[in-house]
Write an enzyme that holds these catalytic residues in place. Structure first.
Site, PDB file in Angstrom:
ATOM      1  N   CYS A 334      40.353  38.051  37.691  1.00  0.00           N
ATOM      2  CA  CYS A 334      39.115  38.570  37.116  1.00  0.00           C
ATOM      3  C   CYS A 334      38.087  37.504  36.734  1.00  0.00           C
ATOM      4  CB  CYS A 334      39.382  39.520  35.953  1.00  0.00           C
ATOM      5  SG  CYS A 334      40.969  39.352  35.154  1.00  0.00           S
ATOM      6  N   ARG A 363      52.292  33.536  37.394  1.00  0.00           N
ATOM      7  CA  ARG A 363      52.508  33.704  35.960  1.00  0.00           C
ATOM      8  C   ARG A 363      53.895  33.205  35.637  1.00  0.00           C
ATOM      9  NH1 ARG A 363      50.160  39.863  35.099  1.00  0.00           N
ATOM     10  NH2 ARG A 363      48.110  39.435  36.000  1.00  0.00           N
ATOM     11  N   GLN A 381      48.071  40.189  44.244  1.00  0.00           N
ATOM     12  CA  GLN A 381      47.610  41.512  43.815  1.00  0.00           C
ATOM     13  C   GLN A 381      46.627  42.078  44.820  1.00  0.00           C
ATOM     14  OE1 GLN A 381      45.881  40.239  40.053  1.00  0.00           O
ATOM     15  NE2 GLN A 381      47.469  41.384  38.954  1.00  0.00           N
ATOM     16  N   ASP A 383      43.818  43.286  44.199  1.00  0.00           N
ATOM     17  CA  ASP A 383      42.991  43.349  43.005  1.00  0.00           C
ATOM     18  C   ASP A 383      41.541  43.649  43.369  1.00  0.00           C
ATOM     19  OD1 ASP A 383      42.524  43.170  40.332  1.00  0.00           O
ATOM     20  OD2 ASP A 383      42.687  40.993  40.196  1.00  0.00           O
ATOM     21  N   HIS A 385      37.540  44.255  41.179  1.00  0.00           N
ATOM     22  CA  HIS A 385      36.784  44.508  39.953  1.00  0.00           C
ATOM     23  C   HIS A 385      35.501  45.198  40.318  1.00  0.00           C
ATOM     24  CE1 HIS A 385      39.624  41.338  38.904  1.00  0.00           C
ATOM     25  NE2 HIS A 385      39.713  42.031  37.784  1.00  0.00           N
ATOM     26  N   LYS A 465      42.998  52.876  29.590  1.00  0.00           N
ATOM     27  CA  LYS A 465      43.241  52.701  31.026  1.00  0.00           C
ATOM     28  C   LYS A 465      43.938  53.916  31.610  1.00  0.00           C
ATOM     29  CE  LYS A 465      47.690  50.459  30.291  1.00  0.00           C
ATOM     30  NZ  LYS A 465      48.671  49.485  30.743  1.00  0.00           N
ATOM     31  N   HIS A 511      38.825  46.852  36.021  1.00  0.00           N
ATOM     32  CA  HIS A 511      39.916  46.162  36.728  1.00  0.00           C
ATOM     33  C   HIS A 511      40.717  47.258  37.409  1.00  0.00           C
ATOM     34  CE1 HIS A 511      39.767  42.512  34.004  1.00  0.00           C
ATOM     35  NE2 HIS A 511      39.161  43.410  33.257  1.00  0.00           N
TER      36      HIS A 511
END
Length: 641
Positions: A334, A363, A381, A383, A385, A465, A511
């Site tokens: 992000c 991570r 991911q 991912d 945004h 969320k 996200h």
RNA sequence: GCCGGUUUAGCUCAGCUGGUAGAGCAGCGGUUUUGUAAACCGAAGGUCGGGGGUUCGAGUCCCUCAACCGGCGCCA
């Protein structure tokens, strides 16, 4: 008082009569077989006196509702057994759970696996003793004093923490007493013997890792031996689907000591990945996303700005250069995406910007949480945004829900439900903010035709969320896909756009991920399909297998033709019997085996054998190429031709 | 990170109370040319997870580290 029975009959009784007495009045065998009663919807012990009338129903031992009580009682029987066998062990709590029960004990010496059969044996004895289980109401202080006197300080603590005025009930079975809300079966005999102790584990008192660690014993319990056997078989079947096992057998990936939580993708596993990624990329392109790629390693100062250095540091892979520069591998995409948003001046006309990245993140997860592909330290991911205006959140959320459900369906997963995670107890932002944010997600869900299940208090501290829960082929559920509102990061990193009136405004960030991570999702897919992927996903789609070496040159030609039709094809020209080859490729879950013998070679044909069927269809090479390449199209490409 | 367990050939697993490592499959060499879920023969293959200790002697007992497995916790 009056009791109403399920058949509609109503009869009068004196208050204080037990349900058992009522049952006996109807038929002695009913009284004998009944396990629990339901009075106006509430479950009660059979021997507990009835003080008020109402609708009464007797529940037999084989009633699904009673099963939970059987499990709860099994945990009590286990606790009694443990305390008999291991004096000095303190009891804490022991509830029924899905498929079984557990009980948490406090004891200095740990239990070992060898103790379980002994405990089971003693449990059977306690069942045979047919101990009556009776309910007693105690005075709060007396109960505390009682438990302290016998050294059960956890029980005493539980009572102390109960609200004043709460009825304290103890259940007695034989010599043994436990603080419990009930209800329970009339006697230990009714628990039966269809139980098995399954595992040992550490568990923290009240689930808090700062508290003492207790020892948890898990068990499973069922109404009948047949149910227990069926359950154990189910567990065995699930183990066969284990993605780690299948991953090795199908040569998809491996992991090794020097890179814990890191995956080595082998050619076949990577083919699967690439197929999935290509599919996702097409779906995202079509859904109006732009794709980007952001740096893997960024300077400490950057993570300080984003807030990760302060909040997320223990989970970050930090490295230092010879010159003393401190950098970190990105744990999330992000902040990087906001950098791209921040370049130049954004106009309200550009919004929403849906910025996607197949972002590789690292991570540092605690060692104990690593689990095959499901929980890793290096992952990618899917991912994205979505930068948008406040008034676009609802429409973007609705679009995302529709997209996610379509993709999950294409990938063989049914949506079980969507969870709306609402404001947590400790949170940022006013109630008005939360009302609005939660309301937007709720109405967007409804517009997408979904009624979300409310997950009270599960939201992040700064916004609510949505989580997407899917169900796999054997009924297990997984959280895949999430959409999270964020007003904080744009603020922190100074994202802004020029609004219609010329003013500078903050965009809102959504996200969102659909698969979660490729690693985890592929792990879930492996287990969902038990390795037998649909044709479009299968790493090897067709094996051309010869019967005799005479057919080899034709077989090679045929394999080449299928490849030119876009199929992933391997040839098996070994000097082995066809039985052997069929068996081997079937076990390897290859969807199509194209058998070539003398006949096929002479006629320019292939004998197609599909995984899971033992029939064959003999078709011309050309027809096979057409047929299979059509079937092998990804779901989003079908129906266009 | 915490609790319990596991770690022996590429894979799946034997190896009793300490006496110097074994099977099946795969792989390799050969024979067999085969019609839809395992043809036959042969040779080879192991620092018994790493390190330390006890012992005349350790895969086996003890300590320690690591990875993995099952939980707990964690997953802003």
């Amino acid at each position: 008082m009056q009791l109403e029975f399920p058949d509609g009959a109503k009869r009068d009784y004196d208050p204080g009569v037990t349900s058992r007495a009522v049952a006996e009045g109807i038929s002695p065998s009913l009284a004998k077989r009944a396990a629990l009663v339901r009075l106006d919807g509430q479950l009660r012990d059979l021997d507990r006196p009835l003080e008020t009338g109402g609708r009464i129903e007797f529940l037999m031992r084989d009633d699904p509702v009673v099963l939970e009580t059987i499990r709860h009682d099994a945990s009590h029987v286990m606790a009694e057994a443990v305390q008999e066998l291991f004096p000095g062990t303190q009891v804490t709590i022991g509830p029924a759970i899905e498929d079984g029960f557990y009980y948490d004990f406090a004891r200095d010496t740990p239990f070992s696996l060898d103790d379980l059969p002994k405990i089971e044996q003693r449990m059977r004895e306690i069942v045979d003793r047919d101990e009556k289980i009776t309910r007693e109401v105690w005075d709060r202080d007396e109960a505390i004093a009682h438990f302290e006197a016998i050294g059960e300080r956890y029980k005493a603590e539980i009572i102390r923490d109960l609200p004043e005025g709460e009825t304290i009930t103890l259940y007695r079975q034989g010599e043994w007493k436990d603080l419990c809300l009930g209800p329970h079966l009339p006697s230990t005999k009714m628990v039966g013997k269809a139980f098995k102790l399954t595992k040992l584990a550490g568990a923290y008192w009240r689930g808090d890792h700062r508290n003492a660690q207790l020892q948890r014993i898990y068990g499973t319990a069922w109404a009948s031996q047949a149910d227990l056997d069926a359950y154990l078989l189910r567990v065995e079947e699930a183990e066969k689907r284990d993605h780690r096992k299948i991953g090795r057998a199908m040569d998809l990936f491996h992991m090794q000591e020097e890179g814990k939580g890191m995956v080595f993708w082998h050619p076949k596993g990577w083919t699967l990945w690439r197929t999935l990624e290509a599919y996702m990329r097409r779906r995202l392109d079509a859904a109006g996303y732009v794709e980007v790629k952001t740096p893997q390693v960024l300077d400490r100062s950057f993570w300080e700005k984003s807030g990760h250095w302060e909040k997320y540091r223990p989970n970050m892979f930090v490295c230092e250069t010879e010159e003393g520069e401190v950098l970190s591998l990105k744990p999330m995409n992000c902040p990087g995406h906001v950098q791209i948003f921040d370049v130049g001046q954004r106009s309200y006309r550009e919004l929403p910007i849906r910025m996607a990245e197949f972002g590789a993140c690292h991570r540092y997860e605690p060692s104990g949480s690593l689990h095959g592909l499901m929980r890793v330290r290096g992952f990618t991911q899917d991912d994205a945004h979505i930068f948008c205006r406040e008034d676009q959140i609802e429409a973007e959320t609705e679009r995302f829900i529709r997209l996610t459900r379509m993709i999950h369906k294409d990938l063989g997963m049914d949506t079980d439900h969507i969870a709306l995670a609402t404001r947590p107890p400790v949170r940022a932002g006013s109630d008005a903010f939360w009302d609005k944010a939660e309301g937007t997600l709720l109405s967007a869900s409804r517009k997408a035709g979904v009624e979300p299940v409310i997950a009270e208090g599960d939201g992040a501290f700064y916004a609510p969320k949505l989580d997407f829960i899917v169900k796999d082929a054997i009924g297990r559920t997984w959280t895949c896909g999430t959409l999270q509102l964020d007003y904080v990061l744009p603020e922190r990193l100074g994202a802004e756009y020029v609004a219609e009136d010329g003013s500078k405004q903050r965009p809102v960030m959504l996200h969102r991920a659909i698969l979660g991570s490729f690693e985890r999702f592929i792990g879930i897919m492996i287990e969902n399909y038990a390795g037998a992927f649909p044709l479009w996903l299968a790493p090897v789609q067709v094996v051309v297998a010869t019967i005799t070496s005479d057919a080899e040159s034709y077989a090679r030609e045929a394999a080449e033709r299928l490849r030119s039709a876009g199929l992933r094809v391997e040839g098996d020209y070994r000097n082995e019997k066809i039985n052997y080859k069929v068996r081997e490729h079937s076990l390897a879950k290859v969807p199509v085996i194209a058998v070539v013998g003398r006949k096929e070679a002479e006629n320019g044909q292939l004998a197609l054998r599909r995984l899971g069927s033992d029939g064959q269809e003999v078709v011309s090479l050309e027809a096979a190429a057409q047929l299979l390449s059509g079937e092998a199209l990804a779901p989003d490409l079908r129906g266009e031709a």
